[in-house]
Design a protein around this motif. Sequence first.
Motif, short mmCIF file in Angstrom:
data_model
loop_
_atom_site.label_atom_id
_atom_site.label_comp_id
_atom_site.label_asym_id
_atom_site.label_seq_id
_atom_site.Cartn_x
_atom_site.Cartn_y
_atom_site.Cartn_z
N LEU A 154 0.84 -1.20 0.00
CA LEU A 154 0.00 0.00 0.00
C LEU A 154 0.87 1.25 0.00
N TYR A 155 1.84 1.30 0.91
CA TYR A 155 2.71 2.48 0.99
C TYR A 155 3.52 2.65 -0.29
N LYS A 156 3.96 1.54 -0.85
CA LYS A 156 4.75 1.62 -2.09
C LYS A 156 3.92 2.24 -3.21
N GLN A 157 2.66 1.81 -3.33
CA GLN A 157 1.79 2.36 -4.38
C GLN A 157 1.56 3.85 -4.18
N GLN A 158 1.56 4.30 -2.93
CA GLN A 158 1.34 5.72 -2.65
C GLN A 158 2.63 6.54 -2.77
N GLY A 159 3.74 5.85 -3.03
CA GLY A 159 5.01 6.55 -3.11
C GLY A 159 5.64 6.83 -1.76
N LYS A 160 5.09 6.21 -0.70
CA LYS A 160 5.64 6.38 0.65
C LYS A 160 6.69 5.29 0.89
N LEU A 161 7.84 5.46 0.25
CA LEU A 161 8.83 4.39 0.21
C LEU A 161 9.48 4.14 1.56
N ASP A 162 9.65 5.18 2.37
CA ASP A 162 10.24 4.98 3.69
C ASP A 162 9.32 4.13 4.56
N GLU A 163 8.00 4.43 4.50
CA GLU A 163 7.05 3.64 5.28
C GLU A 163 6.98 2.20 4.77
N ALA A 164 7.06 2.05 3.43
CA ALA A 164 7.03 0.71 2.86
C ALA A 164 8.24 -0.10 3.31
N GLU A 165 9.41 0.53 3.27
CA GLU A 165 10.63 -0.17 3.69
C GLU A 165 10.55 -0.56 5.16
N ALA A 166 10.03 0.35 5.99
CA ALA A 166 9.90 0.05 7.42
C ALA A 166 8.95 -1.13 7.65
N ALA A 167 7.87 -1.20 6.87
CA ALA A 167 6.92 -2.31 7.02
C ALA A 167 7.58 -3.64 6.63
N TYR A 168 8.37 -3.62 5.56
CA TYR A 168 9.07 -4.84 5.16
C TYR A 168 10.07 -5.27 6.24
N LYS A 169 10.80 -4.32 6.79
CA LYS A 169 11.78 -4.66 7.82
C LYS A 169 11.10 -5.23 9.07
N LYS A 170 9.95 -4.69 9.40
CA LYS A 170 9.21 -5.22 10.54
C LYS A 170 8.71 -6.63 10.24
N THR A 171 8.32 -6.87 8.99
CA THR A 171 7.91 -8.22 8.59
C THR A 171 9.04 -9.21 8.79
N ILE A 172 10.23 -8.84 8.32
CA ILE A 172 11.40 -9.71 8.47
C ILE A 172 11.71 -9.95 9.93
N ALA A 173 11.65 -8.90 10.73
CA ALA A 173 11.94 -9.05 12.16
C ALA A 173 10.93 -10.01 12.81
N THR A 174 9.66 -9.88 12.42
CA THR A 174 8.62 -10.76 12.96
C THR A 174 8.89 -12.21 12.62
N MET A 175 9.27 -12.48 11.36
CA MET A 175 9.50 -13.85 10.92
C MET A 175 10.80 -14.41 11.49
N GLU A 176 11.87 -13.61 11.49
CA GLU A 176 13.15 -14.10 11.97
C GLU A 176 13.14 -14.39 13.46
N LYS A 177 12.28 -13.68 14.18
CA LYS A 177 12.18 -13.91 15.62
C LYS A 177 11.60 -15.28 15.93
N ARG A 178 10.74 -15.80 15.04
CA ARG A 178 10.02 -17.04 15.31
C ARG A 178 10.59 -18.25 14.57
N LEU A 179 11.40 -18.02 13.54
CA LEU A 179 11.84 -19.13 12.70
C LEU A 179 13.35 -19.30 12.75
N LYS A 180 13.80 -20.50 12.44
CA LYS A 180 15.22 -20.76 12.31
C LYS A 180 15.76 -20.09 11.05
N PRO A 181 17.06 -19.80 10.99
CA PRO A 181 17.61 -19.04 9.85
C PRO A 181 17.32 -19.64 8.48
#
Length: 633
Positions: A244-271
Motif C-alpha cells: 500500500l505504501y509503495k503504491q502511494q510513493g511512501k517508500l520509507d514507510e514501505a521499507e519500514a513495514a518490510y523490515k518489521k515483517t522480516i523481524a517478525t519472521m526471523e524472531k520465530r523461525l530458524k535461519p
Amino acid sequence: MQIHIRSKPLLARAALVLAACLLLLGTNCITPGTARAASGDSAIWKAAVDASYAAYLKGDAAEAERQLQAALAEAEKFGPKDAKLVETLKHMGVLYLGSERFAQGEAAYQRLLDIRRQQHPRGHLDVAVAQLDVAEACLLQGKFSEAEQILLPAQKTVELKFGKYSPQASFPLLHLGRSYTGLKKYAGAEEALKRALKQAENPESKVSLEKWGDPALSTGRLVRRSYLANYRLVAQILESLAELYKQQGKLDEAEAAYKKTIATMEKRLKPGDPSLAHIYNNFGVFYKQTQQLPEAEAYVRRALEIEELVPDEPLLPRVMTFTTLLKIQSLQKKFGEADGTLKRLVVAANKSLGSELAEAPALARLINTLAKSGSRQTSMSLLQEILLIKRATLGPDNPGLAPFSALAEPFLSQALAALAKISDAEDIRALPLLAALAEINQSMGKPETEQAMRQRMLPIQEKQFGPTHASVINTLEALVPLYRRAGQKAELESAFQRILAAREKELGPEHVDLTNLMNDLADLRIEQGKEAEAAALLRRSLAIDNKVRGESNLAAAATLHKLAQIYTRQGNDKELEPILKQQLAVNEATFGAEHIVLTQDLDAYAKLLRRLQRDDEAAKLEARAAQIRAKAK
C-alpha cells in the motif's frame, strides 16, 4: 496430501487463505457424515491426489492437473457434497493459483463456494472461508471490485461469530485492505490493514488456534503451536501495508513495514526456514522496484540459498526467484555473475525434471514445461533474461545464440497470438512477450521486427505506468538506433525530446549525463537545418561539461567542434571566438603544446582573427602552427 504453494509475490496468499480455515473454524472444515455413494473408490481418489502432489513438486503442473482431474472425477462419485470433492477442489484452487492460472483457480473455488452454500445456511463460517478463497483468486486477477463484494459478507459472518475486534476478523480485513489498495481507496485500505494488524497482534489470539485440526488435510495433522499461524498472519498484513505504501510513493514507510515483517519472521523461525525465503524475495523485489539494486540482490540471494536447500521445494517458486535474481544482475550489468546464476538454474531444472541436458536444451525444456503448466508470465520473463544475458556474454553475433533464439521466436509469437485472441492490444501480459521478441530479433539481426515489437510495447507501458516511467524511457532509448537506421527523423526527434525531459526530471537540469542526449538531439537538429536550436542545445551541454569537468576536459571536444562549425557557417564571429579558444585549450591540455593536432585549431583561430582585423594576434598563431609542422617533419 495438501498441495502446498510456498509464498511468492502475489502467490503467497493461497496458503494464508487455507490457514484461515484453521483460524475461523473450531470444528471440521468439511461437513462430517456426508453420505457416500457406493461407486466411489477412496484408494483411487487418494492415489490421484498424492500423484498430483508429486508432479507439482517436480514442476509439472500439467501432470498435477491431470491427476487432480482424475481425483475430481472419482470424488464426484461420492456425491455432490462429499468431503473428498471439497478437498479436491481446494487442491485444484491452490494448484491453479500457484501456476498463475488465476481464472481457473477462481472457477474451482467458486464451485467450492456453491457447495458450501448448499450445505449451510447464509452466514455459516464454512461459507465465509470459501468466500475468502474466491476473493483471493479475484485479487490475483486484479478484480478488486468483485473481491470487495465477496469479502463484505464474509467479514460480516466472521464478526458476528467472533466479534468485530477479534483476531479472526483480521482475515477478511486483510483481504479488504488489499482490495481497497487495488481500487486506490488508500485511506480505507490503510484503516482496514492497521485494524487487522492490531487485532492479529492481540496476545489473546495465541490460544485461539490450539488443538484445531483440519480433516480436509489427508495427512490429518493438527496445528499444535497456536502462535505459528498468528505471526504468519501478522507478516502478511505487514507486507500488504508495505505494498500500500509503495503504491502511494511512501517508500520509507514501505521499507519500514518490510523490515518489521522480516523481524517478525526471523524472531520465530530458524535461519534456514523456507518461509523466510518468501519475505526475503519480496523485500528484494521492493528494492529492485525502487532501484536499490545491491540491496535487492542481497535479499534475493538469501531467498534462493534457502530454497536450494529444501529437498522437496516445488520448481516454480525456485524458477521465479532465479528469474528475479537474473533480472537484478542484468540491471547492474553483472552479466558474468548472471551467467553463473543461469548455470545454477540449469542444474536445479535438470534435477527437478530428472534429466542431464546441456544448457540450451535444459532451458528449452524448462521454459516449455512452465508454459504448458500455464505459467506463461514466468516463462516469458525467464526467456527474456536468458537472451539478454547470453547476448551480453557471448556477443550479439555469436553463433552460440542460435539455439536460444530458435527456441524462443516461434514460442513467443504463438503465445502473443493466443493472448491477442482473449485481450485487447494494451494488455499488460503482452509486455514480457513483446520484450523477449524484441531481444530475439535484435540478436538475429532483424531490426524491422525488433522495432515493431518495441513500438507495440510503448502504449502498454504508458497506459500501465505513465509516460515518464523508467520502462517507457528504456524502450524509447532502445528505439533510437532503430529510428535512426530507418531514417524516421520525426519519430527520432520525439524520442530524444521525451528521453531528455525524463532524464532531466530524474537527474536535475545540470547533470553531466544529460550532455550526450543534448548532443544527439543537436545532431538531429543540424540534419533538419535547425541550427539555431542545435546551437542552443550544444551551448547548454558545454556549460554543464565546463561546470562539472572543467573547461579543459576532452569530453567537451565534440561539442566545441560542432559549435564551431555552426558559428562558422552562420558567420557569427563573436560567438565563434570563445569556442575556438577553448577548443585550442582542450587540445593543448590533452595532447601537449606542440602536438600536430593543434595546427588545425591554430589555423582556424588565426583565420577568425584575420577576419576581425587582429592581424598581429593572427600572425603569432600562424607562426606557432608553422613551427609545430616543421618539428613534425
